[in-house]
Design a protein around this motif. Structure first.
Motif, PDB file in Angstrom:
ATOM      1  N   ILE A   1      89.105  20.752  44.568  1.00 16.88           N
ATOM      2  CA  ILE A   1      90.486  20.298  44.391  1.00 16.88           C
ATOM      3  C   ILE A   1      90.819  19.222  45.420  1.00 16.88           C
ATOM      4  CG2 ILE A   1      92.913  20.984  44.571  1.00 16.88           C
ATOM      5  CD1 ILE A   1      92.044  23.665  43.292  1.00 16.88           C
ATOM      6  N   GLU A   2      90.419  19.416  46.665  1.00 13.91           N
ATOM      7  CA  GLU A   2      90.686  18.417  47.696  1.00 13.91           C
ATOM      8  C   GLU A   2      89.922  17.121  47.416  1.00 13.91           C
ATOM      9  OE1 GLU A   2      93.031  18.390  50.009  1.00 13.91           O
ATOM     10  OE2 GLU A   2      93.645  20.280  49.107  1.00 13.91           O
ATOM     11  N   HIS A   3      88.718  17.251  46.891  1.00 11.05           N
ATOM     12  CA  HIS A   3      87.925  16.070  46.540  1.00 11.05           C
ATOM     13  C   HIS A   3      88.621  15.285  45.425  1.00 11.05           C
ATOM     14  CE1 HIS A   3      84.239  13.767  46.733  1.00 11.05           C
ATOM     15  NE2 HIS A   3      84.097  13.848  45.417  1.00 11.05           N
ATOM     16  N   VAL A   4      89.136  15.971  44.433  1.00  9.55           N
ATOM     17  CA  VAL A   4      89.874  15.316  43.341  1.00  9.55           C
ATOM     18  C   VAL A   4      91.140  14.675  43.892  1.00  9.55           C
ATOM     19  CG1 VAL A   4      91.174  15.728  41.216  1.00  9.55           C
ATOM     20  CG2 VAL A   4      88.943  16.810  41.540  1.00  9.55           C
ATOM     21  N   ARG A   5      91.829  15.389  44.756  1.00  8.21           N
ATOM     22  CA  ARG A   5      93.075  14.880  45.331  1.00  8.21           C
ATOM     23  C   ARG A   5      92.835  13.589  46.111  1.00  8.21           C
ATOM     24  NH1 ARG A   5      97.843  17.985  47.877  1.00  8.21           N
ATOM     25  NH2 ARG A   5      96.581  19.808  47.444  1.00  8.21           N
TER      26      ARG A   5
END
Length: 51
Positions: A37-41
């Motif tokens: 999720i942080e990578h996508v964000r």
């Protein structure tokens, strides 16, 4: 006059992003982790190149 707490609003948007990302990525068949999720964000995620 209606006053908006901008910081609170942005915090709520951030919280909803995590939930929405979890559901969206799960539907697409990804094993969802907080790191994903942080990578996508970050905007540096390409699903065509990620496994």
């Amino acid at each position: 006059m209606y006053l908006v707490d901008h910081n609170r609003y942005l915090d709520e948007v951030d919280d909803k992003f995590v939930t929405d990302a979890y559901h969206s990525l799960s539907i697409e068949g990804y094993r969802v982790t907080h790191d994903l999720i942080e990578h996508v964000r970050s905007g540096d995620w390409n699903p065509e190149q990620s496994s």
